[in-house]
Scaffold this motif. Sequence first.
Motif, mmCIF file in Angstrom:
data_model
loop_
_atom_site.group_PDB
_atom_site.id
_atom_site.type_symbol
_atom_site.label_atom_id
_atom_site.label_comp_id
_atom_site.label_asym_id
_atom_site.label_seq_id
_atom_site.Cartn_x
_atom_site.Cartn_y
_atom_site.Cartn_z
ATOM 1 N N GLU A 235 -8.093 -14.037 20.672
ATOM 2 C CA GLU A 235 -8.791 -13.685 21.908
ATOM 3 C C GLU A 235 -8.247 -12.388 22.493
ATOM 4 O O GLU A 235 -9.008 -11.561 23.002
ATOM 5 C CB GLU A 235 -8.627 -14.832 22.913
ATOM 6 N N LYS A 236 -6.939 -12.217 22.378
ATOM 7 C CA LYS A 236 -6.330 -11.030 22.966
ATOM 8 C C LYS A 236 -4.917 -10.831 22.436
ATOM 9 O O LYS A 236 -4.214 -11.786 22.150
ATOM 10 C CB LYS A 236 -6.294 -11.179 24.502
ATOM 11 N N THR A 237 -4.533 -9.581 22.289
ATOM 12 C CA THR A 237 -3.126 -9.236 22.036
ATOM 13 C C THR A 237 -2.739 -8.181 23.065
ATOM 14 O O THR A 237 -3.593 -7.458 23.583
ATOM 15 C CB THR A 237 -2.903 -8.674 20.617
ATOM 16 N N GLY A 238 -1.449 -8.096 23.379
ATOM 17 C CA GLY A 238 -1.049 -7.105 24.368
ATOM 18 C C GLY A 238 0.437 -7.149 24.660
ATOM 19 O O GLY A 238 1.221 -7.787 23.933
ATOM 20 N N VAL A 239 0.808 -6.478 25.728
ATOM 21 C CA VAL A 239 2.205 -6.427 26.150
ATOM 22 C C VAL A 239 2.250 -6.835 27.620
ATOM 23 O O VAL A 239 1.542 -6.283 28.457
ATOM 24 C CB VAL A 239 2.803 -5.020 25.973
ATOM 25 N N SER A 240 3.090 -7.826 27.927
ATOM 26 C CA SER A 240 3.255 -8.316 29.290
ATOM 27 C C SER A 240 4.684 -8.036 29.754
ATOM 28 O O SER A 240 5.624 -8.085 28.952
ATOM 29 C CB SER A 240 2.971 -9.821 29.335
ATOM 30 N N GLU A 241 4.833 -7.776 31.054
ATOM 31 C CA GLU A 241 6.164 -7.538 31.596
ATOM 32 C C GLU A 241 7.047 -8.775 31.440
ATOM 33 O O GLU A 241 8.240 -8.663 31.167
ATOM 34 C CB GLU A 241 6.067 -7.156 33.080
ATOM 35 N N VAL A 242 6.432 -9.942 31.575
ATOM 36 C CA VAL A 242 7.185 -11.198 31.470
ATOM 37 C C VAL A 242 7.322 -11.646 30.021
ATOM 38 O O VAL A 242 8.422 -11.951 29.547
ATOM 39 C CB VAL A 242 6.521 -12.304 32.310
ATOM 40 N N TYR A 243 6.177 -11.690 29.278
ATOM 41 C CA TYR A 243 6.177 -12.280 27.933
ATOM 42 C C TYR A 243 6.283 -11.255 26.806
ATOM 43 O O TYR A 243 6.263 -11.623 25.628
ATOM 44 C CB TYR A 243 4.922 -13.130 27.729
ATOM 45 N N GLY A 244 6.394 -9.978 27.131
ATOM 46 C CA GLY A 244 6.529 -8.965 26.091
ATOM 47 C C GLY A 244 5.294 -8.895 25.219
ATOM 48 O O GLY A 244 4.156 -9.019 25.696
ATOM 49 N N ASN A 245 5.491 -8.721 23.914
ATOM 50 C CA ASN A 245 4.370 -8.704 22.964
ATOM 51 C C ASN A 245 3.835 -10.128 22.808
ATOM 52 O O ASN A 245 4.603 -11.047 22.523
ATOM 53 C CB ASN A 245 4.817 -8.173 21.600
ATOM 54 N N TYR A 246 2.515 -10.288 22.949
ATOM 55 C CA TYR A 246 1.958 -11.646 22.894
ATOM 56 C C TYR A 246 0.632 -11.696 22.139
ATOM 57 O O TYR A 246 -0.036 -10.667 21.944
ATOM 58 C CB TYR A 246 1.754 -12.208 24.306
ATOM 59 N N VAL A 247 0.262 -12.917 21.736
ATOM 60 C CA VAL A 247 -1.022 -13.202 21.093
ATOM 61 C C VAL A 247 -1.632 -14.415 21.792
ATOM 62 O O VAL A 247 -0.955 -15.435 21.958
ATOM 63 C CB VAL A 247 -0.865 -13.512 19.585
ATOM 64 N N LEU A 248 -2.891 -14.302 22.200
ATOM 65 C CA LEU A 248 -3.632 -15.427 22.770
ATOM 66 C C LEU A 248 -4.778 -15.762 21.826
ATOM 67 O O LEU A 248 -5.571 -14.884 21.472
ATOM 68 C CB LEU A 248 -4.182 -15.065 24.154
ATOM 69 N N MET A 249 -4.858 -17.047 21.416
ATOM 70 C CA MET A 249 -5.900 -17.465 20.475
ATOM 71 C C MET A 249 -6.832 -18.494 21.092
ATOM 72 O O MET A 249 -6.400 -19.386 21.825
ATOM 73 C CB MET A 249 -5.280 -18.044 19.192
ATOM 74 N N ASP A 250 -8.120 -18.352 20.774
ATOM 75 C CA ASP A 250 -9.131 -19.342 21.150
ATOM 76 C C ASP A 250 -9.327 -20.249 19.937
ATOM 77 O O ASP A 250 -9.787 -19.802 18.894
ATOM 78 C CB ASP A 250 -10.441 -18.629 21.508
ATOM 79 N N ASN A 251 -8.982 -21.534 20.102
ATOM 80 C CA ASN A 251 -9.045 -22.461 18.972
ATOM 81 C C ASN A 251 -10.254 -23.390 19.018
ATOM 82 O O ASN A 251 -10.363 -24.314 18.228
ATOM 83 C CB ASN A 251 -7.757 -23.305 18.921
ATOM 84 N N GLY A 252 -11.191 -23.132 19.933
ATOM 85 C CA GLY A 252 -12.399 -23.951 20.029
ATOM 86 C C GLY A 252 -12.152 -25.231 20.799
ATOM 87 O O GLY A 252 -11.014 -25.667 20.990
ATOM 88 N N GLY A 253 -13.226 -25.847 21.268
ATOM 89 C CA GLY A 253 -13.112 -27.102 21.997
ATOM 90 C C GLY A 253 -12.400 -26.970 23.319
ATOM 91 O O GLY A 253 -11.851 -27.945 23.826
ATOM 92 N N GLY A 254 -12.348 -25.756 23.885
ATOM 93 C CA GLY A 254 -11.646 -25.544 25.144
ATOM 94 C C GLY A 254 -10.143 -25.405 24.994
ATOM 95 O O GLY A 254 -9.413 -25.350 25.979
ATOM 96 N N ILE A 255 -9.655 -25.338 23.739
ATOM 97 C CA ILE A 255 -8.208 -25.262 23.474
ATOM 98 C C ILE A 255 -7.805 -23.810 23.225
ATOM 99 O O ILE A 255 -8.447 -23.094 22.457
ATOM 100 C CB ILE A 255 -7.810 -26.115 22.247
ATOM 101 N N GLU A 256 -6.718 -23.384 23.863
ATOM 102 C CA GLU A 256 -6.135 -22.066 23.617
ATOM 103 C C GLU A 256 -4.645 -22.221 23.332
ATOM 104 O O GLU A 256 -3.997 -23.125 23.874
ATOM 105 C CB GLU A 256 -6.299 -21.155 24.837
ATOM 106 N N THR A 257 -4.116 -21.332 22.486
ATOM 107 C CA THR A 257 -2.675 -21.310 22.224
ATOM 108 C C THR A 257 -2.159 -19.897 22.493
ATOM 109 O O THR A 257 -2.853 -18.907 22.234
ATOM 110 C CB THR A 257 -2.356 -21.725 20.771
#
Length: 312
Positions: A235-257
């Motif tokens: 769903e998204k990749t990026g850089v956060s001040e808190v979490y640094g380098n991150y990956v957000l995935m949409d796994n279907g059924g309303g579930i995200e990791t």
Amino acid sequence: MNESPNRVRPRLSDIRNSRTVKKKGGFFLTGAQTVICIICLITAFALKTYGGEYYQSARAFAKDAYNNSIKKEDITEALKSISGDFPSAEEVFKNQASSTANSSKSTSSKTESSSDMNSSSNATTSSDVGDDNSADAAAAIKTGLKPQTLSYQGEGDQPLEITKVLSGSPPVEKTISMTPYKLSVKPVEPVKGNISSKFGNRINPITNAQSFHTGIDIAAPSGTPIEAAYDGVVEKTGVSEVYGNYVLMDNGGGIETFYGHCGTINVKSNDKISAGTTIASVGSTGMSTGYHLHFEVRINGVYVDPQYCLSE
């Protein structure tokens, strides 16, 4: 009698040239006519010899056309006698109109079918997470991978009891649930290691302030591969001040990791990923005290304890 002085007598050479031109023109015209006649005779002879019934039909039609006025119906009948069942002009236009109408109906039917499918897809995507069939279809639509029937089921079929908490630095309000739950597909463990910080209230190791930890921290050496827990789409990749380098995935059924504090990122937005695929490596980016993976599970935007699905 004397000739008029204004009259010019033609010269003998001009008269001879004129006669020569006329003779040549007449010769070429006669020759061309002769050649055309010979070609017509040869064609008629060949048609008569090899044409058989087509010659006789054409001959009869030509004779008829010569002796009588030609009508549209006569032409159609003559063509039928030569080439078989030849359609009339009216039939041709009628068939063409019918074909066009059928094509329009077919296109309209396909459009309606496509519209119905899109409506069905939208209805499925927005349906309750607890519906296995809808979750199955939603996962297939969103990820483009084989359906994994990823759906939520609370303990004793009870819905999540949600509450608002402050998390992060600076604190941000987030919706969390401490309710036990099950997901219909067993996940791949993203990183093997010890859990250094659990889901729940804690003292932030960076700010020393009370905060809510919306995931779990799994300690692992730098560069350890991080694997996708479920099939899904990045769903998204990026850089956060808190979490640094991150990956957000949409796994279907309303579930995200969510995967945070990564060292390197191996995927990009909209990538279709199968469970177990390496998507990043362990790092210590962002607000971190050491090498680890910050792993989150969200159900319809509600943060839940990842240990409930990892321990299944």
